[in-house]
Design an enzyme around this catalytic site. Structure first.
Site, PDB file in Angstrom:
ATOM      1  N   GLU A 211      49.346  49.630  61.465  1.00 25.02           N
ATOM      2  CA  GLU A 211      47.897  49.792  61.660  1.00 25.02           C
ATOM      3  C   GLU A 211      47.667  50.648  62.904  1.00 25.02           C
ATOM      4  O   GLU A 211      48.196  50.348  63.973  1.00 25.02           O
ATOM      5  CB  GLU A 211      47.247  48.407  61.801  1.00 25.02           C
ATOM      6  CG  GLU A 211      45.852  48.391  62.391  1.00 25.02           C
ATOM      7  CD  GLU A 211      44.815  49.198  61.619  1.00 25.02           C
ATOM      8  OE1 GLU A 211      44.758  49.082  60.386  1.00 25.02           O
ATOM      9  OE2 GLU A 211      44.067  49.964  62.267  1.00 25.02           O
ATOM     10  N   SER A 278      46.641  52.563  52.584  1.00 19.82           N
ATOM     11  CA  SER A 278      45.341  51.875  52.455  1.00 19.82           C
ATOM     12  C   SER A 278      44.548  52.165  53.717  1.00 19.82           C
ATOM     13  O   SER A 278      44.421  51.322  54.592  1.00 19.82           O
ATOM     14  CB  SER A 278      45.554  50.370  52.256  1.00 19.82           C
ATOM     15  OG  SER A 278      46.508  49.876  53.184  1.00 19.82           O
ATOM     16  N   ARG A 281      38.356  54.471  51.934  1.00 26.23           N
ATOM     17  CA  ARG A 281      37.972  55.140  50.696  1.00 26.23           C
ATOM     18  C   ARG A 281      36.914  56.200  50.982  1.00 26.23           C
ATOM     19  O   ARG A 281      36.184  56.110  51.965  1.00 26.23           O
ATOM     20  CB  ARG A 281      37.463  54.115  49.669  1.00 26.23           C
ATOM     21  CG  ARG A 281      38.565  53.156  49.228  1.00 26.23           C
ATOM     22  CD  ARG A 281      38.092  52.202  48.164  1.00 26.23           C
ATOM     23  NE  ARG A 281      37.782  52.839  46.918  1.00 26.23           N
ATOM     24  CZ  ARG A 281      38.678  53.132  45.971  1.00 26.23           C
ATOM     25  NH1 ARG A 281      39.949  52.819  46.145  1.00 26.23           N
ATOM     26  NH2 ARG A 281      38.314  53.700  44.839  1.00 26.23           N
ATOM     27  N   ALA A 328      31.784  45.610  45.659  1.00 30.16           N
ATOM     28  CA  ALA A 328      31.236  45.589  44.300  1.00 30.16           C
ATOM     29  C   ALA A 328      29.886  44.873  44.251  1.00 30.16           C
ATOM     30  O   ALA A 328      28.934  45.370  43.627  1.00 30.16           O
ATOM     31  CB  ALA A 328      32.234  44.901  43.361  1.00 30.16           C
ATOM     32  N   HIS A 453      31.538  14.440  50.193  1.00 31.01           N
ATOM     33  CA  HIS A 453      32.864  14.065  50.687  1.00 31.01           C
ATOM     34  C   HIS A 453      33.684  13.506  49.533  1.00 31.01           C
ATOM     35  O   HIS A 453      33.177  12.692  48.774  1.00 31.01           O
ATOM     36  CB  HIS A 453      32.724  13.005  51.777  1.00 31.01           C
ATOM     37  CG  HIS A 453      34.046  12.527  52.287  1.00 31.01           C
ATOM     38  ND1 HIS A 453      34.816  13.292  53.139  1.00 31.01           N
ATOM     39  CD2 HIS A 453      34.734  11.382  52.050  1.00 31.01           C
ATOM     40  CE1 HIS A 453      35.932  12.628  53.410  1.00 31.01           C
ATOM     41  NE2 HIS A 453      35.907  11.470  52.761  1.00 31.01           N
TER      42      HIS A 453
HETATM   43  P1  NAI Z   1      39.446  49.732  55.434  1.00 27.57           P
HETATM   44  O1  NAI Z   1      38.439  50.660  55.973  1.00 27.57           O
HETATM   45  O2  NAI Z   1      39.110  48.307  55.222  1.00 27.57           O
HETATM   46  O3  NAI Z   1      40.739  49.740  56.366  1.00 27.57           O
HETATM   47  C1  NAI Z   1      41.477  50.896  56.662  1.00 27.57           C
HETATM   48  C2  NAI Z   1      42.414  50.572  57.809  1.00 27.57           C
HETATM   49  O4  NAI Z   1      43.337  51.649  57.953  1.00 27.57           O
HETATM   50  C3  NAI Z   1      41.708  50.400  59.149  1.00 27.57           C
HETATM   51  O5  NAI Z   1      42.182  49.229  59.765  1.00 27.57           O
HETATM   52  C4  NAI Z   1      42.108  51.666  59.916  1.00 27.57           C
HETATM   53  O6  NAI Z   1      42.196  51.438  61.315  1.00 27.57           O
HETATM   54  C5  NAI Z   1      43.483  51.951  59.322  1.00 27.57           C
HETATM   55  N1  NAI Z   1      43.924  53.336  59.407  1.00 27.57           N
HETATM   56  C6  NAI Z   1      43.190  54.461  59.191  1.00 27.57           C
HETATM   57  N2  NAI Z   1      43.981  55.551  59.326  1.00 27.57           N
HETATM   58  C7  NAI Z   1      45.229  55.110  59.614  1.00 27.57           C
HETATM   59  C8  NAI Z   1      46.482  55.746  59.865  1.00 27.57           C
HETATM   60  N3  NAI Z   1      46.597  57.067  59.835  1.00 27.57           N
HETATM   61  N4  NAI Z   1      47.563  54.966  60.137  1.00 27.57           N
HETATM   62  C9  NAI Z   1      47.443  53.622  60.171  1.00 27.57           C
HETATM   63  N5  NAI Z   1      46.292  52.971  59.955  1.00 27.57           N
HETATM   64  C10 NAI Z   1      45.197  53.708  59.670  1.00 27.57           C
HETATM   65  O7  NAI Z   1      39.955  50.440  54.089  1.00 27.57           O
HETATM   66  P2  NAI Z   1      40.786  49.870  52.866  1.00 27.57           P
HETATM   67  O8  NAI Z   1      41.549  48.664  53.246  1.00 27.57           O
HETATM   68  O9  NAI Z   1      41.515  51.042  52.330  1.00 27.57           O
HETATM   69  O10 NAI Z   1      39.653  49.423  51.866  1.00 27.57           O
HETATM   70  C11 NAI Z   1      38.735  50.386  51.370  1.00 27.57           C
HETATM   71  C12 NAI Z   1      37.405  49.790  51.014  1.00 27.57           C
HETATM   72  O11 NAI Z   1      37.506  48.972  49.890  1.00 27.57           O
HETATM   73  C13 NAI Z   1      36.810  48.974  52.134  1.00 27.57           C
HETATM   74  O12 NAI Z   1      35.492  49.390  52.349  1.00 27.57           O
HETATM   75  C14 NAI Z   1      36.831  47.582  51.621  1.00 27.57           C
HETATM   76  O13 NAI Z   1      35.722  46.843  52.066  1.00 27.57           O
HETATM   77  C15 NAI Z   1      36.840  47.755  50.117  1.00 27.57           C
HETATM   78  N6  NAI Z   1      37.594  46.662  49.525  1.00 27.57           N
HETATM   79  C16 NAI Z   1      37.066  45.424  49.523  1.00 27.57           C
HETATM   80  C17 NAI Z   1      37.779  44.361  49.029  1.00 27.57           C
HETATM   81  C18 NAI Z   1      37.199  43.015  49.086  1.00 27.57           C
HETATM   82  O14 NAI Z   1      36.022  42.870  49.305  1.00 27.57           O
HETATM   83  N7  NAI Z   1      37.983  41.974  48.935  1.00 27.57           N
HETATM   84  C19 NAI Z   1      39.120  44.530  48.478  1.00 27.57           C
HETATM   85  C20 NAI Z   1      39.579  45.859  48.554  1.00 27.57           C
HETATM   86  C21 NAI Z   1      38.822  46.873  49.057  1.00 27.57           C
END
Ligand code: NAI
Length: 474
Positions: A211, A278, A281, A328, A453
């Site tokens: 990260e 990851s 997006r 979503a 409970h």
């Molecule tokens: P994210 O924006 O949540 O996290 C991306 C992470 O990558 C951050 O911590 C950032 O600091 C790090 N990062 C960026 N560039 C980097 C690099 N070059 N090297 C290392 N780390 C780096 O994006 P993520 O996890 O890809 O998810 C995308 C979207 O999809 C989000 O907006 C998320 O809310 C949504 N999503 C939601 C879910 C849920 O509600 N359960 C499940 C999956 C996705």
């Protein structure tokens, strides 16, 4: 020949298809254009398949510790092809459901790529959409009194780390893996990275998260992030924060991928079977004809007002394509508001601080409202209540006592500012906190609400009591 509609929707993901159903309920004539499959990313390449895999991982991890529950097992093993088959069955069933809903609403579905056309002799209004049909049929022309753009987002990639689908993957390719790797490097410790780290570790894969920022899950409350880090490490996930990858150092062979990263001014080299990217997006704004309109794009996302109107007042945009919370349930709610607005129903705009956010790692994470840090930054005087799952009888019965609930209230008027949870089934329990936020409840009103409970939800009442130092079981 152009066909005329009250509403033409580009994109049939969770945002688009929900908007189509609501518009049909209002008696509008609706067309929806989808270049891939009805249901979009969430159903086919996102939420649903990933949660199906996470559930299999959870069952596998639970069965491995069946002895804790007095259940003897032997020869526990994983058949990953069955895991994938189960995932496909779930998607298929839900896909059929969405198709049926389109039929029921008499919504015209066009399978193809839609593009908004500018004013011309062929397309007199910018609400005209041409559809390049996927089945090779002649292009269709649809004229919408209104248009909703709901084209979603795609995984962001990093130049030099080209996604090849076999060793360098985004979550989309990872969902299709035929077998599990023995090790995985995950670049990006956000929501997707952490869900995958948790799932793969539960499946027995060696996982390292790289990260770039100082902590994983940067948008969560710092106490939650710390607990998540601790619990992920406990299940064997290696977490490297403030880790800067050197893209030029990437090496791939048939079996492995290796890369160097810098952390605390030290250089480390890491090798694994595969690498998952990851890192966020990106809104899908290209190839949809925005250049033929006055629609504004800022930081890669379409600019809208509180009712999701773009600069072209009859063209709306909702969901990931407008940036913000790319979730979503947010996309579908934005779709409902856009439809209510174009149907002159006077909708109430979304209060984004009341939107629940969920992370389906094991343990789960869920939150609504401000983090403590954000609340303090905004100038609130805060009081905080915290309660651990260890103190909840049902959590012991469940055999899942890790985690806690943290409730942040405004010291001046007792209003709830934020609720943050990590632990068993918190993604199902966060809706109570969302209702409390929507109804502008005080923390003591949450405490006054009788929680049955024994249930896991008792923790919310206890955390609310803890704000005034009155929790019972601590
Ligand atoms: P994210 O924006 O949540 O996290 C991306 C992470 O990558 C951050 O911590 C950032 O600091 C790090 N990062 C960026 N560039 C980097 C690099 N070059 N090297 C290392 N780390 C780096 O994006 P993520 O996890 O890809 O998810 C995308 C979207 O999809 C989000 O907006 C998320 O809310 C949504 N999503 C939601 C879910 C849920 O509600 N359960 C499940 C999956 C996705």
């Amino acid at each position: 020949m152009a066909e005329e509609y009250d509403l033409v929707i580009l994109g049939a993901g969770t945002g688009g298809y929900v908007a189509a159903i609501r518009a049909a309920q209002y008696g509008l004539k609706v067309a929806i254009v989808e270049k891939d499959k009805l249901g979009g990313t969430c159903l086919h390449k996102g939420c649903i398949p990933s949660k199906a895999l996470l559930r299999s991982a959870e069952v596998f991890a639970t069965v491995k510790r069946a002895d804790d529950f007095g259940v003897s097992t032997s020869g526990v093993s994983l058949d990953f092809s069955k895991v994938q088959k189960r995932k496909e069955t779930i998607i298929k069933q839900l896909y059929q459901g969405v198709k049926q809903l389109m039929n029921k609403g008499k919504i015209d579905v066009f399978e193809g790529t839609g593009r908004i056309l500018g004013p011309s002799i062929f397309s007199p209004t910018p609400g005209t959409v041409s559809v390049e049909m996927a089945n090779g049929e002649e292009n269709k022309m649809l004229i919408g009194q209104n248009v909703i753009i709901a084209t979603g987002s795609s995984a962001r990639t990093i130049a030099g780390l080209d996604v090849d689908g076999s060793q360098i993957l985004t979550s989309e390719e990872a969902l299709e893996l035929e077998s599990l790797p023995t090790s995985m490097i995950i670049v990006g410790g956000g929501v997707i990275g952490i869900e995958w780290a948790s799932m793969l570790a539960d499946f027995g894969v060696d996982v390292t998260v790289l990260e770039a920022g100082p902590q994983i899950l940067p948008t969560e409350d710092i106490d939650i992030t710390r607990e998540a880090t601790k619990l992920l490490k406990k299940k064997g996930v290696q977490i490297m924060t403030s880790a800067k990858i050197d893209v030029d150092s990437l090496e791939k062979s048939e079996e492995h991928v290796s890369i160097t990263y810098e952390m605390n001014e030290n250089k480390e080299r890491i090798q694994a079977d595969k690498l998952l990217l990851s890192v966020g997006r990106r809104a899908n704004v290209k190839g949809i004809g925005l250049e033929n309109t006055d629609i504004e794009v800022e930081d890669g996302s379409i600019v809208v007002n509180e009712f999701y109107q773009t600069k072209e007042s009859h063209i709306y945009a909702i969901g990931d394509v407008i940036g913000g919370l790319q979730l979503a349930h947010v996309a579908s709610h934005e779709g409902l508001i856009a439809v209510d607005h174009l149907a002159r129903k006077k909708p109430t705009p979304i209060d984004y601080l009341s939107v629940p956010k969920c992370i389906y790692s094991h343990p789960e994470i869920a939150s609504v409202g401000l983090t403590e840090e954000e609340a303090v930054e905004k100038g609130y005087k805060v009081k905080v209540g915290r309660f651990p799952f260890k103190g909840i009888g049902k959590a012991l019965v469940f055999g899942e006592t890790d985690g806690f609930v943290k409730l942040i209230a405004n010291e001046e008027n007792d209003d709830l500012l934020g609720i943050h949870m990590i632990g068993p089934h918190v993604t199902d329990m966060i809706s109570e906190a969302a209702i409390a936020k929507v109804l502008d409840a005080a923390h003591w009103e949450v405490a006054q609400t009788i929680h049955p409970h024994p249930t896991l939800s008792e923790i919310i009442g206890e955390a609310a009591l803890a704000v005034d130092g009155l929790a019972i079981h601590s």
